[in-house]
Design a protein around this motif. Structure first.
Motif, PDB file in Angstrom:
ATOM      1  N   LEU A  54      -5.701   3.926 -13.053  1.00 52.20           N
ATOM      2  CA  LEU A  54      -5.308   3.403 -11.747  1.00 52.20           C
ATOM      3  C   LEU A  54      -5.409   4.438 -10.640  1.00 52.20           C
ATOM      4  N   SER A  55      -5.259   5.711 -10.958  1.00 51.02           N
ATOM      5  CA  SER A  55      -5.374   6.729  -9.913  1.00 51.02           C
ATOM      6  C   SER A  55      -6.786   6.755  -9.343  1.00 51.02           C
ATOM      7  N   LYS A  56      -7.774   6.460 -10.185  1.00 53.32           N
ATOM      8  CA  LYS A  56      -9.167   6.447  -9.721  1.00 53.32           C
ATOM      9  C   LYS A  56      -9.423   5.300  -8.739  1.00 53.32           C
ATOM     10  N   ARG A  57      -8.538   4.324  -8.735  1.00 50.47           N
ATOM     11  CA  ARG A  57      -8.674   3.188  -7.815  1.00 50.47           C
ATOM     12  C   ARG A  57      -7.903   3.404  -6.513  1.00 50.47           C
ATOM     13  N   GLY A  58      -7.259   4.549  -6.389  1.00 50.48           N
ATOM     14  CA  GLY A  58      -6.543   4.854  -5.159  1.00 50.48           C
ATOM     15  C   GLY A  58      -5.053   4.668  -5.223  1.00 50.48           C
ATOM     16  N   LEU A  59      -4.500   4.522  -6.423  1.00 45.94           N
ATOM     17  CA  LEU A  59      -3.049   4.404  -6.582  1.00 45.94           C
ATOM     18  C   LEU A  59      -2.487   5.784  -6.890  1.00 45.94           C
ATOM     19  N   LEU A  60      -2.126   6.499  -5.835  1.00 50.20           N
ATOM     20  CA  LEU A  60      -1.638   7.866  -5.971  1.00 50.20           C
ATOM     21  C   LEU A  60      -0.260   7.908  -6.611  1.00 50.20           C
ATOM     22  N   LEU A  61       0.549   6.883  -6.341  1.00 47.40           N
ATOM     23  CA  LEU A  61       1.918   6.836  -6.859  1.00 47.40           C
ATOM     24  C   LEU A  61       2.160   5.517  -7.559  1.00 47.40           C
ATOM     25  N   ILE A  62       2.647   5.601  -8.799  1.00 52.45           N
ATOM     26  CA  ILE A  62       2.934   4.417  -9.617  1.00 52.45           C
ATOM     27  C   ILE A  62       4.318   4.588 -10.236  1.00 52.45           C
ATOM     28  N   GLY A  63       5.069   3.511 -10.294  1.00 51.91           N
ATOM     29  CA  GLY A  63       6.314   3.483 -11.037  1.00 51.91           C
ATOM     30  C   GLY A  63       6.133   2.552 -12.232  1.00 51.91           C
ATOM     31  N   ILE A  91       4.164  -2.629 -13.495  1.00 54.20           N
ATOM     32  CA  ILE A  91       3.482  -1.486 -12.883  1.00 54.20           C
ATOM     33  C   ILE A  91       3.749  -1.583 -11.389  1.00 54.20           C
ATOM     34  N   ASN A  92       4.694  -0.775 -10.910  1.00 52.14           N
ATOM     35  CA  ASN A  92       5.126  -0.837  -9.516  1.00 52.14           C
ATOM     36  C   ASN A  92       4.270   0.084  -8.661  1.00 52.14           C
ATOM     37  N   VAL A  93       3.655  -0.493  -7.621  1.00 51.68           N
ATOM     38  CA  VAL A  93       2.753   0.297  -6.776  1.00 51.68           C
ATOM     39  C   VAL A  93       3.095   0.211  -5.289  1.00 51.68           C
ATOM     40  N   THR A  94       3.942  -0.718  -4.879  1.00 46.94           N
ATOM     41  CA  THR A  94       4.215  -0.875  -3.455  1.00 46.94           C
ATOM     42  C   THR A  94       5.134   0.226  -2.934  1.00 46.94           C
ATOM     43  N   ALA A 144      -6.224  -1.224  -3.163  1.00 50.40           N
ATOM     44  CA  ALA A 144      -5.641  -1.090  -4.501  1.00 50.40           C
ATOM     45  C   ALA A 144      -4.270  -1.759  -4.558  1.00 50.40           C
ATOM     46  N   LEU A 145      -3.491  -1.643  -3.496  1.00 54.52           N
ATOM     47  CA  LEU A 145      -2.208  -2.352  -3.442  1.00 54.52           C
ATOM     48  C   LEU A 145      -2.420  -3.852  -3.577  1.00 54.52           C
ATOM     49  N   ARG A 146      -3.395  -4.342  -2.843  1.00 57.39           N
ATOM     50  CA  ARG A 146      -3.661  -5.786  -2.829  1.00 57.39           C
ATOM     51  C   ARG A 146      -4.165  -6.268  -4.182  1.00 57.39           C
ATOM     52  N   ASP A 147      -4.918  -5.417  -4.881  1.00 55.30           N
ATOM     53  CA  ASP A 147      -5.534  -5.816  -6.146  1.00 55.30           C
ATOM     54  C   ASP A 147      -4.616  -5.655  -7.353  1.00 55.30           C
ATOM     55  N   HIS A 148      -3.427  -5.080  -7.153  1.00 56.33           N
ATOM     56  CA  HIS A 148      -2.542  -4.810  -8.288  1.00 56.33           C
ATOM     57  C   HIS A 148      -1.123  -5.323  -8.021  1.00 56.33           C
ATOM     58  N   PRO A 149      -0.959  -6.647  -7.929  1.00 52.61           N
ATOM     59  CA  PRO A 149       0.397  -7.193  -7.811  1.00 52.61           C
ATOM     60  C   PRO A 149       1.258  -6.673  -8.956  1.00 52.61           C
ATOM     61  N   GLU A 150       2.476  -6.288  -8.648  1.00 45.60           N
ATOM     62  CA  GLU A 150       3.246  -5.457  -9.569  1.00 45.60           C
ATOM     63  C   GLU A 150       3.529  -6.107 -10.916  1.00 45.60           C
ATOM     64  N   LYS A 151       3.768  -7.393 -10.927  1.00 44.36           N
ATOM     65  CA  LYS A 151       4.017  -8.059 -12.206  1.00 44.36           C
ATOM     66  C   LYS A 151       2.704  -8.317 -12.949  1.00 44.36           C
ATOM     67  N   LEU A 152       1.689  -8.774 -12.217  1.00 46.75           N
ATOM     68  CA  LEU A 152       0.434  -9.156 -12.855  1.00 46.75           C
ATOM     69  C   LEU A 152      -0.374  -7.968 -13.356  1.00 46.75           C
ATOM     70  N   PRO A 186      10.225 -14.201 -11.136  1.00 43.99           N
ATOM     71  CA  PRO A 186       9.215 -14.492 -10.124  1.00 43.99           C
ATOM     72  C   PRO A 186       8.211 -13.350 -10.021  1.00 43.99           C
ATOM     73  N   LEU A 187       7.030 -13.637  -9.523  1.00 42.50           N
ATOM     74  CA  LEU A 187       5.999 -12.611  -9.402  1.00 42.50           C
ATOM     75  C   LEU A 187       6.193 -11.727  -8.181  1.00 42.50           C
ATOM     76  N   ASP A 188       6.990 -12.159  -7.218  1.00 42.06           N
ATOM     77  CA  ASP A 188       7.094 -11.410  -5.964  1.00 42.06           C
ATOM     78  C   ASP A 188       8.465 -10.785  -5.747  1.00 42.06           C
ATOM     79  N   GLY A 189       9.275 -10.703  -6.790  1.00 41.91           N
ATOM     80  CA  GLY A 189      10.620 -10.178  -6.631  1.00 41.91           C
ATOM     81  C   GLY A 189      10.692  -8.675  -6.795  1.00 41.91           C
ATOM     82  N   MET A 190      11.879  -8.129  -6.550  1.00 37.02           N
ATOM     83  CA  MET A 190      12.139  -6.709  -6.769  1.00 37.02           C
ATOM     84  C   MET A 190      13.623  -6.529  -7.047  1.00 37.02           C
TER      85      MET A 190
END
Length: 317
Positions: free
Chosen positions: A262-271, A282-285, A118-126, A161-165
Motif C-alpha cells: 500500500l505504501s507504493k500506492r501513496g498510503l504513507l500512513l496506515i492504521g 485498514i485505516n487510511v483516512t 489512494a484514499l479514494r481507492d481504499h475504503p477502510e472496511k473494504l 457499516p462501511l462508513d463508520g468510525m
C-alpha cells in the motif's frame, strides 16, 4: 516547511489524545509552520488552482488553549510544502469530493499525504478484502439472505457499516440469532445500503491491536484497545482501554506485507487493526494511536511520521 492539515474543526481536538495534534507539535518542534482548514473550506474555480480558506496557527505549548490564530488566508494548496489529509470518516460523498479537489492540487504541484487517489481507492472496511490470507471470514453485502446464510455458518458474527468510525454502529449477534433481522434492516436500510459482516473473533478480549505503518514499515509498538465490562468493542471512543505493547513478530510480518504493497500506492500512513492474528480493518483516512503509544512507551511515533513527510516532500522537489 509549510504544512497544511485538512482536518475536522481544530476546536474539537482533544489534545491529550489527538494524533493530528501530535503531528503538528512535532512539526513545530522542527521549525515548520502549520496551518489548518476543513474540507468545506476547499474551493476550485475553473482556470485557477485549488485553494483553501486556511487558518495559520501558532501552538502555545499548552493543552487547553493550545493554539492561537494569526491569520485566515485564501491560498492555493500548491503553495504549501505538504498537505496532510486528516479528515475523520464518514467516508461519504463529501469526503470523495474533497479527494478530487486534493488530487487536482496534487497535479498542480502539491505534495498530498495520504495521496488522494489512494484514499479514494481504499475504503477502510473494504480494503481488507484485497488480502484474504490475513482476514477472517468476512462478507460484504446488502442482502438479508446473505447475512442469514453467513450467520448459520459462523454462528457468532459482527455486523458494521462501511462508513463508520470509533465503533459506531457495530453489532454482535450470537448463536441464538436474536435481533439479526432487525439489525440487518438497520444497517442495510431495507436493502438500500451495503455493509460488512465478520465472524466474531473471541481474541478481542486481549485487545483490538492498532498497528501503525509508516511508509511501509510498522512502528515497534502497537496500541491494544481492550473492551471494558460487557462491551465487545475495543475502540477508545466506545470506552476501550488503550494499552501500548511491543509488536509481535507475527503482527510485524503481516503489517509489513500489507504496508509494502500500500505504501507504493501513496498510503504513507496506515492504521492496521488486528484481532488475534486476523486483520479486521485498514485505516487510511486519519489513523490514530500516536499519543497513547508515545506517552506509554516513549516511542516517538510522531517523529517517525514527520520524518516520512519530510522525505516525501524531498521526492517531489
Amino acid at each position: 516547511m509549510k504544512l497544511l492539515f485538512v482536518a475536522d474543526p481544530i476546536e474539537s481536538f482533544k489534545t491529550y489524545k489527538d494524533t493530528t495534534y501530535t503531528m503538528m507539535r512535532e512539526a513545530v518542534r522542527r521549525g515548520h509552520t502549520v496551518a489548518a482548514c476543513e474540507p468545506a473550506h476547499l474551493h476550485w474555480e475553473n482556470g485557477q488552482k485549488v485553494r483553501g480558506n486556511v487558518r495559520e496557527i501558532v501552538l502555545t505549548g499548552a493543552e487547553d488553549v493550545w493554539f492561537t490564530e494569526t491569520a485566515v488566508r485564501d491560498v492555493a494548496l500548491a503553495e504549501f510544502d505538504a498537505v496532510l489529509m486528516r479528515k475523520d470518516p464518514p467516508f461519504d460523498a463529501e469526503f470523495i469530493y474533497a479527494t478530487h479537489l486534493l488530487e487536482q492540487a496534487e497535479r498542480e504541484g502539491a505534495c498530498v499525504v495520504n495521496r488522494p487517489g489512494a484514499l479514494r481507492d481504499h475504503p477502510e472496511k473494504l480494503a481488507v478484502m484485497e488480502f484474504p490470507q490475513f482476514v477472517g471470514p468476512t462478507l460484504v453485502t446488502r442482502s438479508a439472505e446473505d447475512v442469514k446464510r453467513f450467520h448459520a455458518e459462523h454462528r457468532d458474527i459482527v455486523l458494521k457499516p462501511l462508513d463508520g468510525m470509533g465503533g459506531m454502529g457495530i453489532f454482535r449477534v450470537g448463536p441464538d440469532g436474536l435481533n439479526l433481522g432487525s439489525i440487518t434492516e438497520t444497517l442495510n436500510h431495507h436493502g438500500a445500503t451495503t455493509f460488512m459482516v465478520q465472524k466474531f473473533l473471541p481474541e478481542i478480549t486481549a485487545g483490538d491491536k492498532r498497528v501503525i505503518i509508516i511508509d511501509g514499515e510498522p512502528a515497534p509498538f502497537v496500541l491494544a484497545r481492550i473492551p471494558q465490562g460487557t462491551e465487545v468493542r475495543g475502540n477508545l471512543a466506545a470506552g476501550g482501554k488503550g494499552v501500548a505493547q511491543p509488536i509481535t513478530d507475527s503482527d510485524r510480518a503481516t503489517a509489513r506485507a500489507i504496508g509494502q504493497v500500500l505504501s507504493k500506492r501513496g498510503l504513507l500512513l496506515i492504521g492496521l487493526d488486528i484481532i488475534g492474528a486476523k486483520v479486521t480493518e485498514i485505516n487510511v483516512t486519519s489513523p490514530t494511536g500516536f499519543r497513547e503509544i508515545l506517552d506509554q512507551t516513549g516511542c516517538d511515533v510522531p517523529a517517525l511520521y514527520i520524518d516520512a513527510v519530510e522525505k516525501a516532500v524531498k521526492k517531489t522537489r
